[in-house]
Write a protein that holds these residues in place. Structure first.
Motif, mmCIF file in Angstrom:
data_model
loop_
_atom_site.group_PDB
_atom_site.id
_atom_site.type_symbol
_atom_site.label_atom_id
_atom_site.label_comp_id
_atom_site.label_asym_id
_atom_site.label_seq_id
_atom_site.Cartn_x
_atom_site.Cartn_y
_atom_site.Cartn_z
ATOM 1 N N GLY A 8 14.883 -2.233 -9.767
ATOM 2 C CA GLY A 8 15.096 -3.266 -8.757
ATOM 3 C C GLY A 8 14.248 -2.986 -7.531
ATOM 4 N N PHE A 9 14.525 -3.718 -6.455
ATOM 5 C CA PHE A 9 13.757 -3.549 -5.221
ATOM 6 C C PHE A 9 14.199 -2.291 -4.483
ATOM 7 C CE2 PHE A 9 12.781 -8.006 -5.876
ATOM 8 C CZ PHE A 9 11.475 -8.083 -5.429
ATOM 9 N N PRO A 10 13.248 -1.522 -3.939
ATOM 10 C CA PRO A 10 13.604 -0.342 -3.143
ATOM 11 C C PRO A 10 14.184 -0.755 -1.797
ATOM 12 C CG PRO A 10 11.233 -0.665 -3.162
ATOM 13 C CD PRO A 10 11.819 -1.691 -4.078
ATOM 14 N N ASP A 11 14.684 0.213 -1.031
ATOM 15 C CA ASP A 11 15.219 -0.099 0.297
ATOM 16 C C ASP A 11 14.112 -0.684 1.177
ATOM 17 O OD1 ASP A 11 13.740 1.961 1.709
ATOM 18 O OD2 ASP A 11 15.227 3.408 1.050
ATOM 19 N N SER A 12 14.497 -1.322 2.261
ATOM 20 C CA SER A 12 13.545 -2.067 3.090
ATOM 21 C C SER A 12 12.442 -1.181 3.674
ATOM 22 C CB SER A 12 14.268 -2.822 4.199
ATOM 23 O OG SER A 12 14.947 -1.925 5.048
ATOM 24 N N LEU A 15 10.044 -0.508 0.779
ATOM 25 C CA LEU A 15 9.427 -1.778 0.402
ATOM 26 C C LEU A 15 8.348 -2.165 1.412
ATOM 27 C CD1 LEU A 15 9.249 -4.163 -1.511
ATOM 28 C CD2 LEU A 15 11.095 -5.250 -0.218
ATOM 29 N N ASN A 16 8.596 -1.952 2.687
ATOM 30 C CA ASN A 16 7.582 -2.243 3.707
ATOM 31 C C ASN A 16 6.339 -1.389 3.508
ATOM 32 O OD1 ASN A 16 8.936 -4.285 5.062
ATOM 33 N ND2 ASN A 16 9.956 -2.869 6.444
ATOM 34 N N LYS A 17 6.504 -0.118 3.160
ATOM 35 C CA LYS A 17 5.352 0.755 2.902
ATOM 36 C C LYS A 17 4.567 0.271 1.690
ATOM 37 C CE LYS A 17 7.301 4.902 4.960
ATOM 38 N NZ LYS A 17 7.760 6.285 4.742
ATOM 39 N N ILE A 18 5.284 -0.166 0.651
ATOM 40 C CA ILE A 18 4.626 -0.693 -0.548
ATOM 41 C C ILE A 18 3.836 -1.951 -0.197
ATOM 42 C CG2 ILE A 18 5.042 -1.789 -2.795
ATOM 43 C CD1 ILE A 18 7.448 0.166 -3.089
ATOM 44 N N LEU A 19 4.434 -2.838 0.604
ATOM 45 C CA LEU A 19 3.753 -4.073 0.980
ATOM 46 C C LEU A 19 2.515 -3.810 1.833
ATOM 47 C CD1 LEU A 19 6.805 -6.385 1.729
ATOM 48 C CD2 LEU A 19 5.316 -6.410 -0.278
ATOM 49 N N ILE A 20 2.588 -2.825 2.721
ATOM 50 C CA ILE A 20 1.417 -2.468 3.537
ATOM 51 C C ILE A 20 0.287 -1.954 2.645
ATOM 52 C CG2 ILE A 20 0.561 -0.801 5.237
ATOM 53 C CD1 ILE A 20 3.344 -1.095 6.623
ATOM 54 N N LEU A 21 0.624 -1.080 1.697
ATOM 55 C CA LEU A 21 -0.381 -0.562 0.776
ATOM 56 C C LEU A 21 -0.971 -1.688 -0.065
ATOM 57 C CD1 LEU A 21 -1.887 1.808 -0.527
ATOM 58 C CD2 LEU A 21 0.089 2.108 -2.030
ATOM 59 N N HIS A 22 -0.110 -2.558 -0.589
ATOM 60 C CA HIS A 22 -0.563 -3.685 -1.417
ATOM 61 C C HIS A 22 -1.496 -4.599 -0.617
ATOM 62 C CE1 HIS A 22 -0.127 -6.375 -4.885
ATOM 63 N NE2 HIS A 22 -0.188 -7.348 -4.000
ATOM 64 N N THR A 31 1.915 -12.082 -2.646
ATOM 65 C CA THR A 31 1.763 -12.154 -4.098
ATOM 66 C C THR A 31 2.667 -11.150 -4.793
ATOM 67 O OG1 THR A 31 -0.524 -12.828 -3.824
ATOM 68 C CG2 THR A 31 0.087 -12.042 -5.982
ATOM 69 N N LEU A 32 2.762 -9.956 -4.267
ATOM 70 C CA LEU A 32 3.602 -8.920 -4.872
ATOM 71 C C LEU A 32 5.056 -9.356 -4.911
ATOM 72 C CD1 LEU A 32 4.102 -6.054 -5.972
ATOM 73 C CD2 LEU A 32 4.331 -5.309 -3.608
ATOM 74 N N LYS A 39 10.489 -11.180 -12.285
ATOM 75 C CA LYS A 39 10.628 -10.209 -13.373
ATOM 76 C C LYS A 39 12.101 -9.954 -13.673
ATOM 77 C CE LYS A 39 6.233 -9.532 -13.585
ATOM 78 N NZ LYS A 39 5.450 -10.103 -14.639
ATOM 79 N N ALA A 40 12.450 -9.997 -14.947
ATOM 80 C CA ALA A 40 13.839 -9.774 -15.354
ATOM 81 C C ALA A 40 14.243 -8.320 -15.139
ATOM 82 C CB ALA A 40 14.018 -10.161 -16.809
#
Length: 58
Positions: A8-12, A15-22, A31-32, A39-40
């Motif tokens: 599932g989704f990580p904590d906020s 998730l913010n770090k992932i979005l910055i990298l993406h 898009t991410l 996704k199921a």
């Protein structure tokens, strides 16, 4: 480096770090989120070292 898998989704904070990298790589963080919501079964994998994230996948 420690690799962490999360269902599932990580904590906020992470998730913010992932979005910055993406965004740095693909120039579009929206898009991410839109792809991931459809996704199921969702698993995020990140590589962490000393509070820095180097690798992210889903």
């Amino acid at each position: 480096m420690e690799f962490v898998n999360m269902e599932g989704f990580p904590d906020s904070n992470l998730l913010n770090k992932i979005l910055i990298l993406h965004e740095k790589i693909f120039k579009d963080s929206d898009t991410l989120i839109s792809k991931a919501k459809n996704k199921a079964q969702l698993v995020f994998t990140v590589g962490l070292e000393e509070h820095k994230m180097y690798v992210a996948g889903y």
